[in-house]
Design an enzyme around this catalytic site. Structure first.
Site, PDB file in Angstrom:
ATOM      1  N   GLU A 139     -20.685  38.502 -19.610  1.00  0.00           N
ATOM      2  CA  GLU A 139     -21.496  39.003 -18.495  1.00  0.00           C
ATOM      3  C   GLU A 139     -22.939  38.477 -18.487  1.00  0.00           C
ATOM      4  O   GLU A 139     -23.888  39.258 -18.690  1.00  0.00           O
ATOM      5  CB  GLU A 139     -21.485  40.538 -18.504  1.00  0.00           C
ATOM      6  N   GLU A 183     -11.953  42.923 -19.612  1.00  0.00           N
ATOM      7  CA  GLU A 183     -12.401  44.323 -19.782  1.00  0.00           C
ATOM      8  C   GLU A 183     -11.987  45.143 -18.571  1.00  0.00           C
ATOM      9  O   GLU A 183     -12.148  44.706 -17.435  1.00  0.00           O
ATOM     10  CB  GLU A 183     -13.935  44.426 -19.871  1.00  0.00           C
TER      11      GLU A 183
HETATM   12  O1  IFM Z   1     -19.749  48.475 -22.960  1.00  0.00           O
HETATM   13  C1  IFM Z   1     -19.856  47.514 -21.972  1.00  0.00           C
HETATM   14  C2  IFM Z   1     -19.556  46.132 -22.516  1.00  0.00           C
HETATM   15  O2  IFM Z   1     -20.375  45.818 -23.588  1.00  0.00           O
HETATM   16  C3  IFM Z   1     -19.768  45.088 -21.445  1.00  0.00           C
HETATM   17  N1  IFM Z   1     -19.064  45.433 -20.231  1.00  0.00           N
HETATM   18  C4  IFM Z   1     -19.176  46.769 -19.729  1.00  0.00           C
HETATM   19  C5  IFM Z   1     -18.902  47.773 -20.829  1.00  0.00           C
HETATM   20  C6  IFM Z   1     -19.021  49.216 -20.278  1.00  0.00           C
HETATM   21  O3  IFM Z   1     -20.302  49.442 -19.791  1.00  0.00           O
END
Ligand code: IFM
Length: 459
Positions: A165, A351
């Protein structure tokens, strides 16, 4: 109906180093920007920090056991740059490399495919003191770090993710100030950070090709589904711009070697555009193997000339998670289609998951909303596969409750409940449910597909 997934679909879980490892002063680890930021009073909920976190550094074997029990085929974790090079640059710390090497061996012993991320926000503090990602030299140090890690682990690790990200590293770190290094309203600086991150990504892809035979590599971008809050033309225009800010800026350069047109013009106009070297866009668009998609929610945008940038994000009318994010499962489908429109590469959902107010009652955590959340997203993902999109895997965020950045330990996303007093990990109902999904390679469900969760009793 039965939702059956492809035979070799990669079921996984994801974590990141600073959120779970702890052991911040052990075995020669240097400091990262998150150590400094989390120790700055007022930055993190309750002034918490990742000093101990889930103590995964010492308990990694137990955690791999849990993954084996869950039956996952893959584990996405991140490597902490400051364990490998405590100063970010020159002094290689063998003990740091050893930790990840042992972790990889442990995973392979249990037939779990390692999917490491090279950079999940924890820049060595020594590099930050030298300008951090604003300084192009950091890109060269990242190249060296990538090379070192590929050389050491590439015999066993074939799947890699460069960055997690980059939008968050740049904008949350330099515009909203919620994340390390914590600057506010520095859009020009954020864009130079973003540019150098993308360069680091491209360089790392190239090195992987040279150093790891049979290696595959991608990036894990946050993909937000951006919609206008109304049919109003100004809202539509603002939403298009926000889509470019959040998504286009981190996908288009990689996919086609250029920044989004409209937004570039606007940034040019206000003098925010980063300096772009002659070869830069070629480096950034070095061909990679897959898109990693981190998907959680949608964003609704309304034009508002009074606000910075001329727009604001407004809360929608869908049910929200404990992060205040709307539950919009259709978005995972839209995100897959969206990234494949930038470039038709295979996709991994790197994710997806939800924070909820989980409670431990009589030794159990009944997290039904999380089960429903994951299931509803998987149903939309399944539709994307059915329509011919090449989606190869799905990683739940996250294995166990952990340090949720500015929220400290107040937000629980895990399949395992972490008892922060004892550091015991307790399987939630979602753990058992996901275990069954993996072992059955799918699940049954007869409900109709729903775009987003309606609030049942709005009052
Ligand atoms: O915990 C975070 C992760 O580190 C990066 N993406 C979003 C998740 C939830 O906020």
């Amino acid at each position: 109906m039965r939702y059956e997934f492809p035979k070799d679909f990669l079921w996984g879980v994801a974590t990141s180093a600073y959120q779970i490892e702890g052991a911040v002063d052990e075995d020669g680890r240097g400091k990262s920007i998150w150590d400094v930021f989390s120790h700055t009073p007022g930055k993190i909920h309750n002034d918490e920090n990742g000093d101990v976190a889930c103590d995964h550094y010492h308990r990694y074997k137990e955690d791999v056991e849990s993954m084996a029990e869950l039956g996952v085929k893959a584990y996405r974790f991140s490597i902490s740059w400051c364990r490998i090079f405590p100063d970010g640059k020159k002094n290689l710390n063998e003990k740091g490399l050893d930790f990840y090497s042992k972790l990889v061996d442990e995973l392979l012993k249990h037939e779990i495919e390692p999917f490491p991320t090279l950079y999940h926000w924890d820049l060595p503090q020594a590099l930050q003191e030298n300008g951090g990602w604003e300084n192009r030299e950091t890109v060269n140090w990242f190249e060296k770090y990538s090379y070192t890690v590929f050389k050491r682990l590439g015999d066993r690790v074939k799947n890699w993710i460069t960055l997690n990200e980059p939008f968050c590293s740049s904008f949350l770190g330099y515009v909203t100030g919620e994340h390390a290094p914590g600057y506010r309203n520095e859009v020009k600086r954020a864009l130079s950070v973003a540019h150098n991150l993308l360069l680091a990504h491209g360089k790392s892809v190239k090195i992987l090709r040279e150093e790891v035979r049979g290696g595959r590599i991608g990036i894990a971008n946050a993909v937000n589904i951006v919609s206008p809050a109304s049919e109003n033309e100004d809202d539509i225009r603002s939403a298009r711009m926000v889509d470019e800010i959040l998504n286009g800026w981190y996908h288009e350069p990689i996919a086609s070697g250029k920044y989004p047109d409209e937004l570039s013009k606007m940034y040019e106009f206000v003098g925010y555009m980063p300096e772009i070297g002659e070869e830069d866009m070629k480096i950034i668009s070095e061909p990679m193997d897959f898109w990693g998609v981190n998907y959680y929610s949608r964003v609704l945008v309304k034009s508002n000339p009074e606000k910075f940038g001329g727009f604001e994000w407004v809360g929608g009318d869908l049910e929200k998670t404990d992060m205040g994010w709307e539950v919009y499962p259709k978005g995972i489908y839209e995100a897959i289609v969206k990234v494949r429109n930038y470039k038709e590469l295979p996709v991994y959902i790197t994710e997806n998951g939800m924070a909820d107010r989980d409670e431990l009652v009589d030794g159990r955590v009944e997290d039904r909303r999380r089960i429903r959340y994951i299931k509803d997203h998987l149903r939309w993902l399944h539709k994307a596969i059915k329509e011919g999109h090449d989606v190869r895997g799905y990683f739940v965020w996250t294995l166990m409750d952990n340090f949720e950045w500015a929220h400290g330990y107040s937000k629980r996303f895990g399949l395992l409940y972490t008892d922060y007093r004892t550091l015991e990990r307790i399987p939630k109902s979602s753990f058992n449910w996901y275990k069954e999904v993996i072992s059955e390679n799918g699940f049954e469900d007869d409900e109709e597909l729903m775009d987003g969760w309606k609030i049942e009793n709005p009052n």
